[in-house]
Design an enzyme around this catalytic site. Structure first.
Site, PDB file in Angstrom:
ATOM      1  N   ASP A   1      18.009  -9.131  -0.640  1.00 45.44           N
ATOM      2  CA  ASP A   1      17.072  -9.414  -0.301  1.00 45.44           C
ATOM      3  C   ASP A   1      16.012 -10.826  -0.390  1.00 45.44           C
ATOM      4  O   ASP A   1      15.704 -11.078   0.061  1.00 45.44           O
ATOM      5  CB  ASP A   1      15.972  -8.238  -1.235  1.00 45.44           C
ATOM      6  CG  ASP A   1      15.998  -7.509  -0.661  1.00 45.44           C
ATOM      7  OD1 ASP A   1      15.751  -6.847  -0.261  1.00 45.44           O
ATOM      8  OD2 ASP A   1      15.571  -6.206  -1.859  1.00 45.44           O
TER       9      ASP A   1
ATOM     10  N   ASN B   1       6.666  -6.112   7.830  1.00 43.95           N
ATOM     11  CA  ASN B   1       8.268  -5.683   6.765  1.00 43.95           C
ATOM     12  C   ASN B   1       8.420  -4.634   7.006  1.00 43.95           C
ATOM     13  O   ASN B   1       8.816  -3.763   5.998  1.00 43.95           O
ATOM     14  CB  ASN B   1       8.431  -6.677   5.701  1.00 43.95           C
ATOM     15  CG  ASN B   1       8.029  -5.770   4.610  1.00 43.95           C
ATOM     16  OD1 ASN B   1       6.997  -5.476   3.873  1.00 43.95           O
ATOM     17  ND2 ASN B   1       9.245  -6.156   3.262  1.00 43.95           N
ATOM     18  N   PHE B   2       7.131  -3.728   7.567  1.00 48.05           N
ATOM     19  CA  PHE B   2       7.262  -2.013   8.242  1.00 48.05           C
ATOM     20  C   PHE B   2       8.684  -1.907   8.809  1.00 48.05           C
ATOM     21  O   PHE B   2       9.510  -2.706   9.098  1.00 48.05           O
ATOM     22  CB  PHE B   2       6.206  -1.880   8.603  1.00 48.05           C
ATOM     23  CG  PHE B   2       5.078  -1.869   7.988  1.00 48.05           C
ATOM     24  CD1 PHE B   2       4.648  -0.809   7.654  1.00 48.05           C
ATOM     25  CD2 PHE B   2       4.333  -2.646   8.313  1.00 48.05           C
ATOM     26  CE1 PHE B   2       3.691  -0.668   6.487  1.00 48.05           C
ATOM     27  CE2 PHE B   2       2.660  -3.034   7.884  1.00 48.05           C
ATOM     28  CZ  PHE B   2       2.258  -1.710   6.965  1.00 48.05           C
TER      29      PHE B   2
END
Length: 404
Positions: free
Chosen positions: A168, A95-96
């Site tokens: 999230d 999840n860059f």
């Protein structure tokens, strides 16, 4: 467990990616968390500055049942370790910000060259393409852009954010769902899949019912205005929050005449036959006045006796003593460096049981020696790479063996 034998390499940090990986780890997958040699971001930051004997509460909430290896992905030696991990993996997660993983040498094409049947899963704020792809993605930013903050509040009362990082967490669950689907496809068809999840889509997905009603009903934002007791803009009264002498309760949809009878309230009897969506504000005001004289227990007894759906509003410090929460084993007591804390368990049961806690990597690279040994590195090679800072290891092999 369900995912025994599945190996997942997680290049994830913050919450969305780690939460998704944790769901899969709880289900039995061997999740290897690849961290920078100075540790993942969530080790160094925590909400309310909560650290348990030096371990971040943020880290503890989303990194259960994962092994940890520290790798410098900017070094060629470190990248070679990562390539060996990927070669034997079923899934790679990252999840860059879009494009960063490719710049490190791990584009989709390069991953497929290493492992043709690999499932490659990415999580981002706004997706890998489009005008906002390079913008920072964070829970509250998506709460705002997805409209969630506007509908939680009202036009007159002002926007109101949700009190937890629900986008999230939901984004992590959607990421895990996509990976599970890809694993099923690989079993059936023998092919890998590119899985992409985003916080923006997760924030919108949370509001599916409301969004469909808003657009199908031809609504404008004026419809959001409502009495402060009412929980949403699209439910009829009494759906919302009401006061008692010692707290608050929520009352859900119910028969208006039955509710008036339960509270023995003439003011509610007078309007029992109105359209409770069109007249929702007036109904809520009258119900608010009717519940206010009762204690929470008194009100609850009246509502229960008439089979009306209601619930007390609990604060966090009420939760550990809640009998249903205790029965469901929602919380798990864990000892962290001599101090006992409560972690939130995996939300599902499998064959009647909550998944066990198999491992909790409290240190950066806690399993580096173990994992690299599985990859075929001997002790001297591992020591050389640790000394060169291509990898990080928190323990020497003998110390690890003693701990096991």
């Amino acid at each position: 467990m369900l995912l025994n034998g599945i190996r997942i390499i997680s290049f994830c940090h913050f919450l969305q990616g780690p939460a998704g990986a944790q769901y899969l780890a709880d289900m039995g997958a061997d999740v290897i968390k690849v961290e920078p040699i100075d540790g993942a971001h969530e080790r160094r930051w925590s909400g309310a500055d909560v650290f348990v004997e030096g371990i971040s509460g943020f880290y503890l909430c989303a990194n259960r049942n994962k092994r940890s290896i520290g790798i410098d992905l900017k070094s060629e030696a470190g990248r070679e370790v990562a390539r060996r991990l990927i070669a034997g993996a079923d899934v790679v997660m990252e999840n860059f910000r879009p494009g960063v993983f490719s710049k490190l040498g791990f584009s989709e094409a390069e991953l497929r060259a290493i492992n043709p049947k690999l499932i490659f899963a990415s999580a981002s704020g706004f997706g890998s393409t489009g005008p906002m792809a390079q913008k920072p993605g964070q829970d509250i930013l998506v709460q705002a852009r997805s409209g969630l903050i506007s509908v939680t509040g009202t036009p007159n009362g002002g926007p109101t954010p949700v009190g937890a990082a629900i986008v999230d967490q939901h984004g992590g669950a959607l990421l895990a769902i996509g990976i599970l689907g890809a694993l099923v496809r690989r079993l059936r068809e023998g092919v890998g899949t590119r899985v992409e999840a985003s916080l923006l889509n997760a924030g919108l997905d949370l509001q599916g019912e409301a969004l469909v009603n808003f657009f199908a009903g031809g609504m404008t934002r004026d419809i959001l205005q409502r009495e402060s007791n009412l929980a949403t803009w699209f439910h009829a009264a009494p759906y919302g929050v009401y006061p008692t002498t010692d707290g608050h309760v929520v009352i859900s949809l119910c028969d208006a005449s039955v509710l008036a009878e339960a509270l023995d309230c003439d003011a509610l009897r007078e309007i029992a036959g109105v359209d409770r969506y069109r007249e929702r504000d007036e109904y809520a005001r009258r119900l608010c006045a009717a519940t206010a004289p009762f204690s929470r227990d008194e009100l609850g007894e009246r509502l229960d006796s008439h089979a009306i759906w209601w619930a007390p509003i609990h604060f966090y410090d009420d939760l550990l003593s809640d009998p249903q929460i205790q029965h469901a084993e929602v919380f798990r007591e864990v000892t962290v460096r001599g101090r006992t804390v409560h972690l939130v368990n995996h939300p599902n049961r499998y064959d009647g049981a909550v998944p066990e806690l198999r491992v909790l990597a409290l240190e950066i690279g806690e399993h580096t020696h173990e994992i690299m040994g599985e990859l075929g590195y001997d002790a001297a090679e591992i020591d050389r790479l640790v000394a060169a800072r291509a990898v990080a290891a928190s323990r020497q092999p003998q110390a690890l063996a003693e701990a096991v």
